[in-house]
Scaffold this active site. Structure first.
Site, PDB file in Angstrom:
ATOM      1  CG  ASP A 167      -1.875   1.117   1.328  1.00  0.00           C
ATOM      2  OD1 ASP A 167      -2.383   1.538   0.278  1.00  0.00           O
ATOM      3  OD2 ASP A 167      -2.113   1.607   2.452  1.00  0.00           O
ATOM      4  CD  GLU A 418      -0.186  -5.654   7.369  1.00  0.00           C
ATOM      5  OE1 GLU A 418      -0.598  -5.554   6.209  1.00  0.00           O
ATOM      6  OE2 GLU A 418      -0.766  -5.179   8.354  1.00  0.00           O
ATOM      7  CE1 TYR A 474      -4.453   0.671  10.209  1.00  0.00           C
ATOM      8  CE2 TYR A 474      -3.614  -1.549   9.851  1.00  0.00           C
ATOM      9  CZ  TYR A 474      -3.422  -0.177   9.840  1.00  0.00           C
ATOM     10  OH  TYR A 474      -2.215   0.351   9.473  1.00  0.00           O
ATOM     11  CD  GLU A 512       1.008  -1.051   9.395  1.00  0.00           C
ATOM     12  OE1 GLU A 512      -0.154  -1.120   8.951  1.00  0.00           O
ATOM     13  OE2 GLU A 512       2.018  -1.368   8.741  1.00  0.00           O
TER      14      GLU A 512
END
Ligand code: GCB
Length: 605
Positions: A167, A418, A474, A512
Site C-alpha cells: 500500500d 504482514e 485496525y 500499526e
C-alpha cells in the site's frame, strides 16, 4: 561476506568522497531497447532531472508517472589526477528496484533490490584528470521473486503497469545520493561493535575487517574531543571509563576513529559516530541500558510532495522536529530501509528505530489491508518461485545489517511486514530469515515482524520466531468502523485475551493502528474519515493498549499522509497520517501529544 564495503562514504586523511547529486540526464525506455541501441554510451534526449528523487512526480504526463520498465540516467564526472593509484568506486545510496551501471560505455555492475546501497569499483575503467561518463539503467518492475513483492501486468494497449502487493506508491529511480569515492588499496572494509556495561564503565568488544594485513588502531573520542579509549589490533575490547551512555532523547555520541597503520604512516582512516548502549528483551520488557522503555511513535514512510521517495534533508529535519514535539521516542522504517542520513539523525536525536527490510507484499493481494481482515489466506510461501524470493530476501537482510548495525538508534530488526503466516510453508522460510538475522548481528538485537490481521492465535504459524510480537491492527477501521466502534473494541479485546492466554512472556508492540482521516473533514458527531472519528478511534484503541501489561509500545500508522496506488479506498493516497503530507498536524496530533508526554518513559515496566 559482501563483495563491497557498506560503510558510509566519507572524506578523511586517506579517503575522498565526491557527491554526484544534482541534475542528471534522464529518459524512459518504453520499448526496452536501450541496451541494444547503445544507450550505455549515451542516452537519447536532453531532459534533466534531479538526483536524489523519485522521477514520477515531476512530470505532467500520466504515462511517465505510472511508467513500468527501464529508465536511464546519465551524467559526467571528473576524476581528479591525484586519484591515480587509488581504488575508485561509484556508490549508489539506492537504485529502485534494480540497476545496471556503465562507465565510459562499459558495464561495471548490476544490483537488485531498491533500498540499499551498492558500490562498483571503476579503477580500471576511468580516465584520470578527465571527464568520464556514467550511465545507469534503472528498472522498477515488481515481481514475486524480489522484495517488495508485486506483479507487472501488460494492459490491452501494450503499456506495462506495476501492481504492488503493498500500500504505497511504487516510487522509483535514483532516490538517494550518489558518490564517487577514492580509497587506498588497503582500507577499512567493515567493523562490528558490541557493548557491555560494568558499573560506571563500558566495554566495547570490537572487530575490524580490512583488505590487508597492516596493524589496526582504534581511538575513541568523547564529545569534547578528548580521547576516551584506544586499542590496537583487529579484534579486542576497549574499556571506556565513566562512560556516557546513549539514552533515549539524550543521545551521547562518541567518535570512533579506525586507522590502518604502517609504522607511523596512516594507510587508511575511517570514522563514525557511535553510541554506547545495550538493548535487551527480558520477559515482557524492552530494555535500553537495562532500563525498561515504552515505545511511542510511528510507522513512517519516505514520502513527500514532488520528490516522492527521494531523500530530502529538509523533510527529514521537519519530521524529527514534529516527532519531538509530539513526544515520540521511536519509529519503524516501514516498509524498507531508509536513507542512511535518517539513521544518523536518529542517532543524534536519541530515537529508537525498528529497522525494516523491504519484505512487504508477501501476501498475495492487491489490497491486503482489506482482504486480510476478511480472513483471506494465500499460501504465499508455497509458490515454486519461493526459493528465489528467499535468496533475494536474505541478500537484502545481509546488506541491511551490514549497513545499519553500528547505529545506536537501531534497536530491533523487522524482518517482514504482514506476510502470510497461516500456511505451514511459511515456517521454514521464517526459520531461515530469523536465524540469519541473529547470525549477522553481533549485538543479537531483537527480531520481529509485523503481523497482519489474519495472523492471530490459532491461525498464525510464525509468531514464535519473534523476540517482540508486533501487531498491525485496525479494529474500528477495516473491522467494524463507525457506529460499530464498541463492537470493534470487544473484538479487539477478544484477540488480546487470546494472546494473553498464550502467556508468551514477550513484549507486544503495536506497529500499526489508525484510521484514514481527511484534514478537510470535521463532523460532530463523528463519521469515518472525519478528524473527530480519528480521535474517537484513538481513545478506544488506547484504552485497549492500556489494559494489557505486556503491551510495551504503540507506533501509529502513519506519521503522515502518503501516496499510494489510486483506487476507491484511497483519496489521492493513504490518509492515516497524524500529520498531513505537508507535515501539518491533524487534531489527533494534539491528543497523542498529550498522551505521549504524560506516559512515563518506562510505562508498565
Ligand atoms: C497495513 C500495511 C500498510 C498499510 C496499512 C493501511 O496493514 O502494513 O502498508 O498502509 O495497513 O493503511 O491499510
Amino acid at each position: 561476506m559482501l563483495e563491497n564495503s557498506m560503510l558510509y562514504p566519507r572524506t578523511t586523511v586517506s579517503r575522498r568522497a565526491l557527491s554526484l547529486d544534482g541534475m542528471w540526464g534522464f529518459c524512459l525506455d518504453p520499448l526496452g531497447r536501450g541496451e541494444k541501441d547503445g544507450w550505455a554510451d549515451g542516452i537519447p534526449g536532453r531532459d534533466l532531472i534531479p538526483v536524489p528523487a523519485s522521477f514520477q512526480d515531476f512530470y505532467t504526463e500520466k504515462e511517465i508517472r505510472e511508467f513500468a520498465g527501464d529508465v536511464w540516467y546519465e551524467r559526467e564526472m571528473f576524476v581528479p589526477e591525484e586519484w591515480e593509484g587509488r581504488q575508485v568506486f561509484l556508490r549508489f545510496g539506492a537504485a529502485t528496484h534494480r540497476a545496471a551501471v556503465y562507465v565510459n560505455g562499459r558495464k561495471i555492475t548490476e544490483h537488485e533490490g531498491g533500498f540499499l546501497p551498492f558500490c562498483a569499483e571503476i579503477t580500471g575503467v576511468v580516465r584520470y584528470n578527465a571527464k568520464n561518463q556514467v550511465v545507469v539503467r534503472v528498472n522498477n518492475e515488481l515481481t514475486v521473486t524480489n522484495i517488495p513483492c508485486g506483479e507487472t501486468i501488460v494492459l490491452p494497449d501494450g503499456q506495462k503497469m506495476n501492481k504492488p502487493y503493498f500500500d504505497f506508491f511504487n516510487y522509483s529511480g535514483l532516490q538517494r545520493s550518489v558518490y564517487l569515492m577514492a580509497l587506498p588499496k588497503e582500507y577499512v572494509f567493515d567493523f562490528d561493535l558490541d557493548y557491555e556495561l560494568t558499573g560506571q564503565d563500558a566495554l566495547i568488544h570490537y572487530s575490524v575487517v580490512t583488505t590487508g594485513d597492516h596493524e589496526v588502531e582504534l581511538t575513541l573520542y568523547d564529545e569534547e574531543g578528548r580521547q576516551a579509549a584506544a586499542s590496537m589490533g583487529k579484534e579486542g575490547t576497549m574499556r571506556v571509563e565513566d562512560a556516557h551512555l546513549w539514552r533515549v532523547h539524550h543521545a551521547y555520541l562518541y567518535r570512533l576513529v579506525i586507522r590502518i597503520l604502517d609504522g607511523e604512516r596512516v594507510i587508511d582512516e575511517y570514522e563514525q559516530e557511535i553510541g554506547i548502549r545495550t538493548v535487551r528483551v527480558e520477559g515482557t520488557s524492552i530494555r535500553i541500558n537495562g532500563e525498561p522503555v515504552y515505545l511511542r511513535g510511528f510507522g513512517k514512510h519516505e514520502d513527500s510532495d514532488i520528490v516522492g521517495r527521494g531523500f530530502h534533508p529538509g523533510v527529514m529535519k521537519r519530521d524529527f522536529e514534529l516527532m519531538k514535539w509530539i513526544g515520540a521516542n521511536s519509529f519503524r522504517t516501514a516498509h524498507y530501509p531508509y536513507s542512511e542520513e535518517i539513521y544518523q539523525m536518529a542517532d543524534r536525536e536519541g530515537f529508537l528505530v525498528i529497522d525494516e527490510v523491504a519484505a512487504v507484499g508477501l501476501f498475495e493481494s492487491l489490497m491486503n489491508f482489506m482482504e486480510a481482515s476478511s480472513g483471506k489466506k494465500t499460501a504465499f510461501f508455497a509458490k515454486e518461485t519461493t526459493p528465489i524470493l528467499l535468496k533475494a530476501h536474505k541478500k537484502a537482510l545481509e546488506e541491511l545489517i551490514a549497513r545499519d548495525k553500528n547505529h545506536p538508534c537501531v534497536i530491533a530488526w523487522s524482518l517482514l511486514n504482514e506476510p502470510e503466516t497461516t500456511d505451514e510453508a511459511a515456517v521454514p522460510y521464517f526459520e531461515e530469515i530469523f536465524e540469519l538475522a541473529h547470525e549477522l548481528d553481533v549485538q543479537k538485537r531483537p527480531r520481529t515482524f509485523a503481523l497482519i490481521m489474519n495472523s492471530v492465535p490459532g491461525t498464525c504459524k510464525c509468531y514464535q520466531f519473534s523476540d517482540i510480537i508486533a501487531l498491525n491492527r485496525y479494529y474500528g477501521w477495516y473491522v467494524r468502523g463507525g457506529y460499530e466502534l464498541s463492537e470493534a473494541e470487544a473484538l479487539f479485546r477478544r484477540e488480546m485475551d487470546a494472546w494473553k492466554a498464550l502467556d508468551l512472556k514477550k513484549p507486544f508492540l503495536f506497529t500499526e493502528y489508525g484510521a484514514d482521516t481527511l484534514s478537510s473533514e470535521h463532523k460532530l458527531p463523528s463519521v469515518m474519515w472525519s478528524q473527530e472519528y480519528q480521535d474517537a478511534y484513538l481513545r478506544i484503541t488506547n484504552e485497549v493498549f492500556d489494559s494489557y501489561d505486556f503491551v510495551k509500545g504503540e507506533q501509529i500508522w502513519n506519521f503522515a499522509d502518503f501516496q499510494t496506488t489510486e483506487g476507491i479506498l484511497r483519496v489521492n493516497g493513504n490518509k492515516k497520517g497524524v500529520f498531513t503530507r505537508q507535515r501539518q498536524p491533524k487534531d489527533a496530533a494534539y491528543l497523542l501529544r498529550k498522551r505521549w508526554k504524560e506516559l512515563p518513559p518506562d510505562f508498565k515496566g
